[in-house]
Scaffold this motif. Structure first.
Motif, PDB file in Angstrom:
ATOM      1  N   SER A 121      -0.677 -17.706  -1.551  1.00 42.79           N
ATOM      2  CA  SER A 121       0.518 -17.909  -2.378  1.00 42.79           C
ATOM      3  C   SER A 121       1.180 -16.580  -2.732  1.00 42.79           C
ATOM      4  N   VAL A 122       0.383 -15.550  -2.996  1.00 46.88           N
ATOM      5  CA  VAL A 122       0.932 -14.227  -3.315  1.00 46.88           C
ATOM      6  C   VAL A 122       1.502 -13.594  -2.049  1.00 46.88           C
ATOM      7  N   LEU A 123       0.777 -13.696  -0.962  1.00 46.21           N
ATOM      8  CA  LEU A 123       1.239 -13.120   0.303  1.00 46.21           C
ATOM      9  C   LEU A 123       2.556 -13.758   0.730  1.00 46.21           C
ATOM     10  N   ALA A 124       2.678 -15.067   0.572  1.00 50.89           N
ATOM     11  CA  ALA A 124       3.923 -15.750   0.943  1.00 50.89           C
ATOM     12  C   ALA A 124       5.095 -15.244   0.109  1.00 50.89           C
ATOM     13  N   ARG A 125       4.896 -15.091  -1.195  1.00 43.59           N
ATOM     14  CA  ARG A 125       5.968 -14.572  -2.047  1.00 43.59           C
ATOM     15  C   ARG A 125       6.325 -13.140  -1.677  1.00 43.59           C
ATOM     16  N   LEU A 126       5.313 -12.336  -1.398  1.00 47.24           N
ATOM     17  CA  LEU A 126       5.540 -10.941  -1.041  1.00 47.24           C
ATOM     18  C   LEU A 126       6.317 -10.825   0.266  1.00 47.24           C
ATOM     19  N   LEU A 127       5.931 -11.592   1.274  1.00 46.53           N
ATOM     20  CA  LEU A 127       6.627 -11.545   2.558  1.00 46.53           C
ATOM     21  C   LEU A 127       8.057 -12.066   2.447  1.00 46.53           C
ATOM     22  N   THR A 128       8.257 -13.081   1.634  1.00 49.53           N
ATOM     23  CA  THR A 128       9.609 -13.597   1.412  1.00 49.53           C
ATOM     24  C   THR A 128      10.474 -12.535   0.759  1.00 49.53           C
ATOM     25  N   HIS A 129       9.913 -11.839  -0.220  1.00 46.86           N
ATOM     26  CA  HIS A 129      10.667 -10.773  -0.894  1.00 46.86           C
ATOM     27  C   HIS A 129      10.980  -9.641   0.073  1.00 46.86           C
ATOM     28  N   TYR A 130       9.989  -9.207   0.866  1.00 44.63           N
ATOM     29  CA  TYR A 130      10.222  -8.131   1.825  1.00 44.63           C
ATOM     30  C   TYR A 130      11.315  -8.506   2.821  1.00 44.63           C
ATOM     31  N   ALA A 131      11.306  -9.746   3.296  1.00 42.44           N
ATOM     32  CA  ALA A 131      12.331 -10.187   4.249  1.00 42.44           C
ATOM     33  C   ALA A 131      13.716 -10.142   3.614  1.00 42.44           C
ATOM     34  N   SER A 132      13.803 -10.558   2.364  1.00 42.71           N
ATOM     35  CA  SER A 132      15.084 -10.526   1.651  1.00 42.71           C
ATOM     36  C   SER A 132      15.582  -9.097   1.464  1.00 42.71           C
ATOM     37  N   VAL A 133      14.692  -8.204   1.043  1.00 46.51           N
ATOM     38  CA  VAL A 133      15.067  -6.803   0.826  1.00 46.51           C
ATOM     39  C   VAL A 133      15.452  -6.151   2.148  1.00 46.51           C
ATOM     40  N   GLU A 134      14.735  -6.480   3.204  1.00 51.44           N
ATOM     41  CA  GLU A 134      15.054  -5.923   4.520  1.00 51.44           C
ATOM     42  C   GLU A 134      16.455  -6.349   4.970  1.00 51.44           C
ATOM     43  N   ARG A 135      16.804  -7.613   4.746  1.00 41.85           N
ATOM     44  CA  ARG A 135      18.157  -8.093   5.091  1.00 41.85           C
ATOM     45  C   ARG A 135      19.214  -7.359   4.270  1.00 41.85           C
ATOM     46  N   ARG A 136      18.944  -7.185   2.982  1.00 40.08           N
ATOM     47  CA  ARG A 136      19.895  -6.468   2.127  1.00 40.08           C
ATOM     48  C   ARG A 136      20.058  -5.025   2.593  1.00 40.08           C
ATOM     49  N   LEU A 137      18.950  -4.374   2.929  1.00 42.60           N
ATOM     50  CA  LEU A 137      19.022  -2.997   3.403  1.00 42.60           C
ATOM     51  C   LEU A 137      19.819  -2.921   4.702  1.00 42.60           C
ATOM     52  N   ALA A 138      19.585  -3.835   5.624  1.00 38.64           N
ATOM     53  CA  ALA A 138      20.342  -3.843   6.883  1.00 38.64           C
ATOM     54  C   ALA A 138      21.839  -3.969   6.608  1.00 38.64           C
ATOM     55  N   GLY A 139      22.213  -4.788   5.637  1.00 40.56           N
ATOM     56  CA  GLY A 139      23.621  -4.928   5.275  1.00 40.56           C
ATOM     57  C   GLY A 139      24.210  -3.640   4.720  1.00 40.56           C
ATOM     58  N   ILE A 140      23.428  -2.940   3.896  1.00 37.10           N
ATOM     59  CA  ILE A 140      23.901  -1.666   3.332  1.00 37.10           C
ATOM     60  C   ILE A 140      24.040  -0.623   4.445  1.00 37.10           C
ATOM     61  N   ILE A 141      23.085  -0.593   5.367  1.00 34.80           N
ATOM     62  CA  ILE A 141      23.154   0.343   6.489  1.00 34.80           C
ATOM     63  C   ILE A 141      24.397   0.057   7.322  1.00 34.80           C
ATOM     64  N   ALA A 142      24.612  -1.207   7.671  1.00 38.98           N
ATOM     65  CA  ALA A 142      25.780  -1.582   8.486  1.00 38.98           C
ATOM     66  C   ALA A 142      27.074  -1.194   7.781  1.00 38.98           C
ATOM     67  N   GLU A 143      27.149  -1.447   6.491  1.00 40.67           N
ATOM     68  CA  GLU A 143      28.360  -1.101   5.734  1.00 40.67           C
ATOM     69  C   GLU A 143      28.592   0.408   5.740  1.00 40.67           C
ATOM     70  N   ARG A 144      27.530   1.182   5.513  1.00 40.72           N
ATOM     71  CA  ARG A 144      27.651   2.651   5.524  1.00 40.72           C
ATOM     72  C   ARG A 144      28.145   3.165   6.867  1.00 40.72           C
ATOM     73  N   GLU A 145      27.718   2.498   7.933  1.00 36.87           N
ATOM     74  CA  GLU A 145      28.055   2.939   9.281  1.00 36.87           C
ATOM     75  C   GLU A 145      29.340   2.302   9.808  1.00 36.87           C
ATOM     76  N   GLY A 146      29.983   1.444   9.012  1.00 33.94           N
ATOM     77  CA  GLY A 146      31.206   0.781   9.439  1.00 33.94           C
ATOM     78  C   GLY A 146      30.979  -0.215  10.567  1.00 33.94           C
ATOM     79  N   ARG A 147      29.827  -0.857  10.554  1.00 39.06           N
ATOM     80  CA  ARG A 147      29.472  -1.825  11.595  1.00 39.06           C
ATOM     81  C   ARG A 147      29.496  -3.238  11.030  1.00 39.06           C
ATOM     82  N   PRO A 148      29.472  -4.244  11.908  1.00 43.44           N
ATOM     83  CA  PRO A 148      29.411  -5.631  11.418  1.00 43.44           C
ATOM     84  C   PRO A 148      28.129  -5.875  10.626  1.00 43.44           C
ATOM     85  N   ALA A 149      28.175  -6.826   9.719  1.00 40.13           N
ATOM     86  CA  ALA A 149      27.028  -7.103   8.835  1.00 40.13           C
ATOM     87  C   ALA A 149      25.766  -7.462   9.607  1.00 40.13           C
TER      88      ALA A 149
END
Length: 196
Positions: A120-148
């Protein structure tokens, strides 16, 4: 100047932190399976209802500190100079988080072990990491002027967080322990090397 909002937010954060610390301490002392939401609320000096205002369950309370560090990392990365290359900006953000926070105590290592032992803890942790990773990818794309949904931004975000997860695992397992920052720097250096 209205200080009521600031005071209210500080009180909320203090309650959130108290619940997280109580959840961590009780899970270490008794094992996560034996810990109830009621016990966490009692240990933090709040009601069960107050607990529910902050966290959906004991897993969320246990992982709060990790989620705070990830949010701080994203904020630090977003604040980096716009012309800085993405990997350098990620490393700079990571260094800033280490500088602004204390070296994680052994409870973080215990928390990481708990995550591996409880689905149950591992599932929550992996879900959070996946969400943060998606958010980071969006910030990287925005900084680089690329599509989301830019694949290069997604790969860079995934590589960065993979390196951080490996560093955390190494830190938990190493005996004698070294500072997490040192282990993270080594792992990020390794990730930055070309594979071919």
């Amino acid at each position: 100047m209205d200080t009521t909002g600031g005071l209210r937010e500080r009180k909320k954060e203090a309650t959130r932190k108290a619940l997280h610390e109580a959840a961590t301490r009780l899970a270490i002392e008794h094992g996560l399976d034996a810990v109830t939401v009621e016990a966490i609320a009692d240990a933090a000096g709040v009601s069960r209802r107050t607990f529910s205002n902050y966290f959906a369950g004991k897993e969320d309370a246990l992982l709060h500190g990790d989620e705070e560090r990830m949010s701080l990392l994203l904020d630090s990365f977003a604040a980096r100079p716009p012309g800085e290359p993405p990997w350098a900006a990620l490393r700079g953000a990571c260094a800033a988080v280490f500088e602004s926070t204390d070296e994680p105590d052994p409870q973080m290592a215990v928390q990481a072990r708990l995550a591996r032992q409880h689905p149950s803890v591992l599932a929550r942790l992996l879900t959070h990491y996946a969400s943060v990773e998606r958010r980071l990818a969006g910030i990287i794309a925005e900084r680089e002027g690329r599509p989301a949904d830019d694949p290069a931004a997604r790969v860079l975000a995934a590589a960065f967080f993979t390196a951080l997860r490996i560093a955390a695992q190494r830190w938990v397992e190493e005996q004698p322990p070294r500072p997490l920052r040192v282990v993270a720097d080594e792992t990020l250096d390794q990730m930055a090397r070309p594979f071919a």
